[in-house]
Write an enzyme that holds these catalytic residues in place. Structure first.
Site, PDB file in Angstrom:
ATOM      1  N   HIS A 163     -18.227  11.450   2.220  1.00 13.66           N
ATOM      2  CA  HIS A 163     -18.564   9.794   2.855  1.00 13.66           C
ATOM      3  C   HIS A 163     -20.179  10.055   2.653  1.00 13.66           C
ATOM      4  O   HIS A 163     -20.739  10.935   3.127  1.00 13.66           O
ATOM      5  CB  HIS A 163     -18.064   9.802   4.118  1.00 13.66           C
ATOM      6  CG  HIS A 163     -18.655   8.476   4.642  1.00 13.66           C
ATOM      7  ND1 HIS A 163     -18.069   7.122   4.112  1.00 13.66           N
ATOM      8  CD2 HIS A 163     -19.675   7.931   5.548  1.00 13.66           C
ATOM      9  CE1 HIS A 163     -18.796   6.277   4.686  1.00 13.66           C
ATOM     10  NE2 HIS A 163     -19.541   6.824   5.631  1.00 13.66           N
ATOM     11  N   ARG A 222       0.732  -1.224   0.068  1.00 10.49           N
ATOM     12  CA  ARG A 222      -0.023   0.104   0.123  1.00 10.49           C
ATOM     13  C   ARG A 222       0.714   1.078   0.115  1.00 10.49           C
ATOM     14  O   ARG A 222       0.487   2.396  -0.698  1.00 10.49           O
ATOM     15  CB  ARG A 222      -0.998  -0.038   1.338  1.00 10.49           C
ATOM     16  CG  ARG A 222      -1.916  -1.095   1.305  1.00 10.49           C
ATOM     17  CD  ARG A 222      -3.027  -0.930   2.305  1.00 10.49           C
ATOM     18  NE  ARG A 222      -3.995  -1.710   2.464  1.00 10.49           N
ATOM     19  CZ  ARG A 222      -5.179  -1.554   1.693  1.00 10.49           C
ATOM     20  NH1 ARG A 222      -5.469  -0.527   1.001  1.00 10.49           N
ATOM     21  NH2 ARG A 222      -6.052  -2.565   1.700  1.00 10.49           N
ATOM     22  N   GLU A 248     -27.391  13.909  -4.316  1.00  9.70           N
ATOM     23  CA  GLU A 248     -27.659  15.223  -4.950  1.00  9.70           C
ATOM     24  C   GLU A 248     -26.994  16.204  -3.755  1.00  9.70           C
ATOM     25  O   GLU A 248     -26.718  17.336  -4.039  1.00  9.70           O
ATOM     26  CB  GLU A 248     -29.222  15.683  -4.813  1.00  9.70           C
ATOM     27  CG  GLU A 248     -29.952  14.951  -6.013  1.00  9.70           C
ATOM     28  CD  GLU A 248     -31.363  15.287  -6.292  1.00  9.70           C
ATOM     29  OE1 GLU A 248     -31.694  16.293  -5.785  1.00  9.70           O
ATOM     30  OE2 GLU A 248     -32.048  14.329  -6.790  1.00  9.70           O
ATOM     31  N   ASP A 300     -12.860   7.126   7.403  1.00 13.26           N
ATOM     32  CA  ASP A 300     -14.063   7.953   7.528  1.00 13.26           C
ATOM     33  C   ASP A 300     -13.998   8.813   8.763  1.00 13.26           C
ATOM     34  O   ASP A 300     -15.088   8.931   9.579  1.00 13.26           O
ATOM     35  CB  ASP A 300     -15.226   7.059   7.271  1.00 13.26           C
ATOM     36  CG  ASP A 300     -15.144   6.200   5.885  1.00 13.26           C
ATOM     37  OD1 ASP A 300     -14.972   6.890   4.787  1.00 13.26           O
ATOM     38  OD2 ASP A 300     -15.647   5.242   5.833  1.00 13.26           O
TER      39      ASP A 300
HETATM   40  C1  GAR Z   1     -20.131   8.672  -3.390  1.00 10.30           C
HETATM   41  O1  GAR Z   1     -21.451   8.390  -3.029  1.00 10.30           O
HETATM   42  C2  GAR Z   1     -19.259   8.867  -2.266  1.00 10.30           C
HETATM   43  O2  GAR Z   1     -19.749   9.830  -1.183  1.00 10.30           O
HETATM   44  C3  GAR Z   1     -18.914   7.604  -1.787  1.00 10.30           C
HETATM   45  O3  GAR Z   1     -18.728   6.770  -3.158  1.00 10.30           O
HETATM   46  C4  GAR Z   1     -19.676   7.461  -4.061  1.00 10.30           C
HETATM   47  C5  GAR Z   1     -18.642   7.775  -5.224  1.00 10.30           C
HETATM   48  O4  GAR Z   1     -19.722   8.303  -6.409  1.00 10.30           O
HETATM   49  N1  GAR Z   1     -17.767   7.476  -1.331  1.00 10.30           N
HETATM   50  C6  GAR Z   1     -17.265   6.468  -0.144  1.00 10.30           C
HETATM   51  O5  GAR Z   1     -18.212   5.460   0.219  1.00 10.30           O
HETATM   52  C7  GAR Z   1     -16.153   6.556   0.416  1.00 10.30           C
HETATM   53  N2  GAR Z   1     -16.072   6.117   1.769  1.00 10.30           N
HETATM   54  P1  GAR Z   1     -19.179   9.117  -7.490  1.00 10.30           P
HETATM   55  O6  GAR Z   1     -17.797   8.484  -8.178  1.00 10.30           O
HETATM   56  O7  GAR Z   1     -20.122   9.348  -8.230  1.00 10.30           O
HETATM   57  O8  GAR Z   1     -18.576  10.315  -7.119  1.00 10.30           O
END
Ligand code: GAR
Length: 216
Positions: free
Chosen positions: A112, A68, A175, A148
């Site tokens: 998040h 990582r 949204e 998170d």
């Molecule tokens: C979003 O809902 C973001 O909040 C979530 O992944 C999605 C990505 O959508 N992130 C997490 O869960 C991180 N812990 P996107 O690629 O359309 O922005």
């Protein structure tokens, strides 16, 4: 005003990336989206970024044999090469080690899909429904060593409705994500955020300056 050179790190469709790009198209917006980095070569967001003419880079985590830190060193090198000043994680689905978190401390933010500290991790909308909460939402926070976690910059809330499924709830929260992420980046890029312990002061002195609940 010098706009802060900002990178967006993605793993998938990149709708939050799109919201940040749209906001930054306004010349008075204090951040410029200067680079998109994906850990997945097939991330849909990469095509979208290219359509906007924004430089993209792929640092494929599968090429680092589970190391990582080596993966993060490669990301860090790309960010420095592009003279990036702020990093936004937008659906970047890799757990970070202290290496990258420390390198970008105070300059890296994440979105998040839940009202932290509730529902850290995955499947946030399913878990919100399982727990029967009436208010759900999204959080933008500074990235800390814990997943998170880290000081909260902006949150946005939505009601949970009787007929909601995880999908309908996710769409309503998304949204809100698209509204609060540009707002949070603006606050950070203008230097309005002041971290004191777990709190982030943003200079908002009245409720009307920070709309947090939709629909209003
Ligand atoms: C979003 O809902 C973001 O909040 C979530 O992944 C999605 C990505 O959508 N992130 C997490 O869960 C991180 N812990 P996107 O690629 O359309 O922005």
């Amino acid at each position: 005003m010098s706009r802060k050179r900002t990178a967006v790190l993605i793993s998938g469709r990149g709708s939050n990336m799109g919201a940040l790009i749209s906001a930054a198209m306004e010349p008075s917006y204090p951040a410029e989206i200067a680079l998109i980095v994906s850990n997945r070569p097939d991330a849909k967001g990469l095509e979208r970024a290219a359509e906007f003419g924004i430089p993209t880079a792929v640092v494929d985590h599968t090429g680092f044999a589970g190391d990582r830190e080596a993966f993060e060193r490669a990301i860090d090198a790309v960010l420095r090469e592009h003279r990036i000043e702020l990093v936004t994680l937008a659906g970047f689905m890799r757990i970070l080690t202290p290496y990258l978190v420390n390198a970008w401390s105070g300059r890296m933010i994440n979105i998040h899909p839940a009202l932290l500290p509730s529902f850290k991790g995955l499947a946030t909308h399913e878990r919100a429904l399982d727990e029967g909460v009436k208010i759900h939402g999204a959080t933008v926070h500074f990235v800390s060593a814990e997943m998170d976690d880290g000081p909260i910059i902006v949150q946005g809330a939505v009601p949970v409705l009787d007929h909601d499924t995880a999908e309908t709830l996710a769409a309503r929260v998304l949204e809100v994500e698209h509204r609060i992420y540009p707002k949070a980046l603006e606050l950070v890029a203008t230097g309005k955020t002041k971290v004191t312990g777990a709190r982030v002061l943003t200079g908002a002195a009245s409720e009307s300056e920070l709309q947090l609940v939709w629909p209003d």
